[in-house]
Design an enzyme around this catalytic site. Structure first.
Site, PDB file in Angstrom:
ATOM      1  N   SER A  35       0.954  -0.980   0.049  1.00  0.00           N
ATOM      2  CA  SER A  35       0.046  -0.035   0.031  1.00  0.00           C
ATOM      3  C   SER A  35       0.863   1.229   0.118  1.00  0.00           C
ATOM      4  CB  SER A  35      -0.942   0.026   1.119  1.00  0.00           C
ATOM      5  OG  SER A  35      -1.661  -1.299   1.523  1.00  0.00           O
TER       6      SER A  35
ATOM      7  N   ASP B  64       0.690   3.651  10.009  1.00  0.00           N
ATOM      8  CA  ASP B  64       0.333   2.911   8.715  1.00  0.00           C
ATOM      9  C   ASP B  64      -1.242   3.116   8.338  1.00  0.00           C
ATOM     10  OD1 ASP B  64       2.865   2.266   8.422  1.00  0.00           O
ATOM     11  OD2 ASP B  64       2.988   0.599   9.548  1.00  0.00           O
TER      12      ASP B  64
HETATM   13  C1  GAR Z   1      10.054  -1.371   2.265  1.00  0.00           C
HETATM   14  O1  GAR Z   1       9.518  -2.753   1.938  1.00  0.00           O
HETATM   15  C2  GAR Z   1       8.809  -0.557   2.831  1.00  0.00           C
HETATM   16  O2  GAR Z   1       7.682  -0.948   2.382  1.00  0.00           O
HETATM   17  C3  GAR Z   1       9.033  -0.867   4.429  1.00  0.00           C
HETATM   18  O3  GAR Z   1      10.648  -0.860   4.464  1.00  0.00           O
HETATM   19  C4  GAR Z   1      11.118  -1.423   3.448  1.00  0.00           C
HETATM   20  C5  GAR Z   1      12.096  -0.339   3.007  1.00  0.00           C
HETATM   21  O4  GAR Z   1      12.880  -0.964   1.883  1.00  0.00           O
HETATM   22  N1  GAR Z   1       8.442  -0.083   5.138  1.00  0.00           N
HETATM   23  C6  GAR Z   1       7.683  -0.406   6.173  1.00  0.00           C
HETATM   24  O5  GAR Z   1       7.661  -1.181   6.773  1.00  0.00           O
HETATM   25  C7  GAR Z   1       6.985   1.057   6.879  1.00  0.00           C
HETATM   26  N2  GAR Z   1       6.076   0.175   7.947  1.00  0.00           N
HETATM   27  P1  GAR Z   1      13.828  -0.331   0.728  1.00  0.00           P
HETATM   28  O6  GAR Z   1      14.726   0.514   1.892  1.00  0.00           O
HETATM   29  O7  GAR Z   1      14.612  -1.412  -0.034  1.00  0.00           O
HETATM   30  O8  GAR Z   1      13.378   0.922   0.342  1.00  0.00           O
END
Ligand code: GAR
Length: 724
Positions: free
Chosen positions: A659, A668
């Site tokens: 999302s 969130d």
């Molecule tokens: C992503 O999967 C994002 O959706 C998540 O952290 C990761 C960052 O990946 N965020 C959350 O869980 C927020 N609640 P990235 O550093 O490779 O972009």
């Protein structure tokens, strides 16, 4: 001894199976799904190439020691990363390096940043600016769909009318679907075209014999483009020094860059090159063996192929691939109606009477109960002659008594080479261009800038030459802008071989909306934003990146792209005072960036209501789970917080998703702009599932940012954040 699985169904996979079948160390050979040609030498397993869950199951059930992925579709679906994430050895890149093939703008950007010579280009996602560009273009031009279009998204346009139709086909009629959402208009280059295939183990590169493909349907390069009507190798006009120069100029820089990005390339890379008078230029990268190139290159690999592929998969490539003497020449036999509307069902004659030195690799064949072997698609078989010379190899391939009704083939594969009419060295230049990759490499500057590097409550700026932005530096007309920084890949210095590229059409547009990105993780979402901004897919620029983790790869990514990056320490996440102090610094730092939109791309701290109330602009967050939307309830739990991926697995959910939402005081939980489900596959672990989720995240994030920017940006920014 190794149990080997080849994924694919064509002549390339038959050639791989034929070569691996000769290895004394292959304990068992499987092809999924294979074809009637692979059946006698391997076990065909009826799992389709796009059934990545089925292939994973197969690898685990059959205890496969090495998987070789042939076509692009399973690579595009993330099979390389999925298998590798589960600890399996695989020849085929992960999703991030595969972007070299799946997005031409990504590949162009890589080339631009690493100094790899390529054709000048511009990229567009709307007709208006593209048509304007055509007015001043030099014809012919090449119009290319950005994404994977099964070899159909490329048109050579002799004049503005042809170029306009090609643009319409992609951008208005959506003939290439998602792949044509963006197009490149490229200068037309002249010179011999060659296919350079190399094995890559993450950091080391070993070239295979260079081949020449014949893309057009008819003799003399006439008729429509096809998947390839024949090839031969090695090309006689390149010597060993030339090949070494080509590898260094066109392959090594991007492999080095990917390794530095912590996205090592493991598999076969195929650089499509034009050798112009001014030196080689990369037309495109493919992330696999080419077809028909594989059919002529593999017979020229002397000895056992298995150890080479194992070395690729396990990161232990050393030495030079031994090459057999002589040449191989392949002629593709295609069905009537190919490429537009191939007819199937024609009975194939002569396969049992192949003369010595001729191989027949099956592609689109089927076994019919009554008729025996019949055609079953466009490119039916590749006939390959292997002989001491190209001329003899051609004589053998063309002499084979193989035919079927309506068969189409070219009669001039390798004609110039076989008739001894060699390409004159004066007409091309295969050597490295004068600027080396190291000259173009962007220095990593670890100087700590800014006014304050006291980690007790201030931002620490890393890796940017630029002073911190301050109020009043924004936009044209306010004196010489200190901001944005001159980022590598955004405004190239005139000394680079790619100087003057028109691709980044927003280069000089200082009026673009500014993004501030808060990212404390791997930074893959940040990278997607960087790519989208630098290629013009997003009409925005990233003013700065902030992390609460000093070693976040996201900071390194920002630094590499020339974007100022700040680390704002937090002494304790649990202590309310420490968090308040952190937010104060965060807010101060963000304000100096003058952002129009803040993107949380892996920001693992909850923002307080006080911060949100004072924040100067809207905030978007990307979250690896499906969040609730009023009126569209979910039949799975809503997973909020930092462990949404792990939670989805632990709860045994059939699917989860991604999302993108506006950030409000609900953790969130703000209004959702985009969401998309993602299946959880049998055998998924956190790593494999998260890497598939991230592929979706990147797309949805760009779409959401774009939507916000496009839909009367100013109005959106001024409106209060909805609270439903
Ligand atoms: C992503 O999967 C994002 O959706 C998540 O952290 C990761 C960052 O990946 N965020 C959350 O869980 C927020 N609640 P990235 O550093 O490779 O972009």
């Amino acid at each position: 001894m190794t149990r080997v699985l080849i994924v694919g169904t064509g002549a390339r996979e038959h050639a791989l199976a034929w070569k691996l079948d000769q290895s004394p160390d292959v304990e068992a050979l499987y092809v999924a799904p294979g074809n009637p040609g692979t059946a006698p030498i391997a076990t065909n397993v009826q799992v389709a190439v796009d059934d990545v869950a089925g292939i994973l199951r197969l690898v685990e059930e059959l205890e496969i020691g090495l998987t070789v992925i042939g076509p692009e579709l399973p690579l595009a679906l993330g099979l390389g990363g999925l298998l590798r994430g589960r600890g399996h050895r695989v020849v085929g890149p992960d999703p991030e390096p595969f972007r070299l093939e799946s997005s031409k703008t990504y590949a162009k950007r890589m080339m631009l940043e690493t100094g790899v010579p390529t054709a000048e280009f511009a990229s567009f996602d709307e007709m208006g600016p593209a048509l304007d560009y055509l007015k001043s273009a030099h014809y012919p031009v090449v119009v290319k769909a950005d994404g994977l279009a099964a070899g159909k998204g490329v048109s050579i346009c002799r004049d503005v009318d042809e170029a306009r139709s090609a643009l319409r086909a992609a951008l208005v009629e959506h003939r290439f679907g998602h792949a044509g959402r963006e197009v490149l208009i490229e200068e037309f280059l002249e010179g011999p075209e060659v296919s350079l295939l190399c094995l890559v183990d993450g950091t080391r590169v070993a070239p295979l014999p260079v081949a020449q493909d014949h893309k057009r349907l008819g003799d003399g390069d006439t008729g429509p483009n096809t998947g390839g009507m024949g090839a031969y190798a090695p090309v006689p006009f390149l010597n060993q020094g030339d090949v070494q120069g080509l590898v260094e100029a066109t392959v090594v820089p991007v492999i080095e860059r990917l390794a530095a990005m912590n996205a090592p390339y493991r598999g076969v890379i195929f650089a499509g090159l034009i050798l112009t008078k001014a030196g080689p230029r990369v037309l495109e990268y493919n992330c696999r063996f080419g077809d028909p190139e594989a059919q002529v290159v593999l017979p020229l690999v002397a000895g056992d192929l298995l150890p080479w592929l194992e070395a690729v998969a396990s990161g232990k490539l050393t030495g030079t691939v031994p090459v057999a003497t002589g040449a191989a020449l392949g002629v593709v036999l295609a069905s009537r109606g190919y490429p537009e509307a191939p007819q199937s069902g024609a009975r194939i004659h002569g396969l049992n009477d192949l003369p010595e030195g001729v191989l027949a690799f099956h592609a689109a064949t089927a076994l019919d109960d009554h008729a025996g072997l019949v055609s079953a698609g466009g490119r039916v078989l590749t006939l390959v002659g292997h002989a001491p010379t190209v001329a003899e190899a051609a004589r053998r391939a063309y002499g084979a008594p193989l035919h079927f009704e309506g068969m189409q083939k070219r009669n001039d594969i390798g004609r110039q080479a076989r008739e001894g009419f060699n390409v004159q060295r004066s007409t091309f230049n295969a050597r490295r261009p004068p600027v080396s990759t190291r000259d173009c490499a962007h220095p990593v500057n670890t100087r700590r800038g800014s006014a304050n590097n006291d980690s007790s409550g201030s931002a620490i700026f890393v890796g940017s030459d630029q002073p911190m932005p301050h109020q009043g530096t924004r936009g044209p007309g306010r004196g010489a802008p200190l901001w944005p920084p001159k980022g590598p890949g955004i405004a190239q210095s005139p000394s680079t071989p790619n100087a003057g590229l028109k691709s980044f059409r927003y280069n000089h547009d200082l009026g673009r909306p500014r993004l501030a990105v808060l990212a404390s993780g791997e930074g893959s979402n940040l990278q997607a934003l960087i790519d989208a901004c630098s290629t013009g897919v997003l009409g925005a620029r990233i003013a700065g990146v902030i992390s609460h983790s000093p070693r976040a790869p996201a900071l390194a990514r920002a630094r590499r792209a020339g974007i100022p990056a700040a680390y704002i320490p937090i002494t304790s996440r649990r202590d309310a005072g420490a968090r308040r102090k952190h937010e104060e610094v965060l807010l101060r730092t963000l304000t100096t960036l003058e952002p129009d939109l803040i993107v949380l791309a892996g920001w693992m701290l909850v923002l307080s209501p006080v911060f949100l109330a004072q924040c100067p602009c809207p905030i978007l967050n990307v979250h690896p789970a499906l969040l609730s939307v009023a009126g569209a309830p979910l039949d799975i739990p809503v997973l909020q917080g930092a462990h949404a991926v792990r939670d989805a697995l632990q709860l045994g959910l059939p699917y989860t998703g991604v999302s993108v939402h506006r950030v409000t005081e609900d953790v969130d939980g703000g209004p959702v702009l985009r969401r998309e489900p993602v299946d959880i596959l049998p055998g998924d672990d956190e790593c494999s599932l998260h890497s598939r989720l991230k592929m979706v995240e990147h797309r949805l994030l760009i779409e959401s940012v774009r939507e916000l920017l496009d839909s009367s940006f100013a109005a959106t920014l001024q409106s209060p954040i909805p609270t439903n």
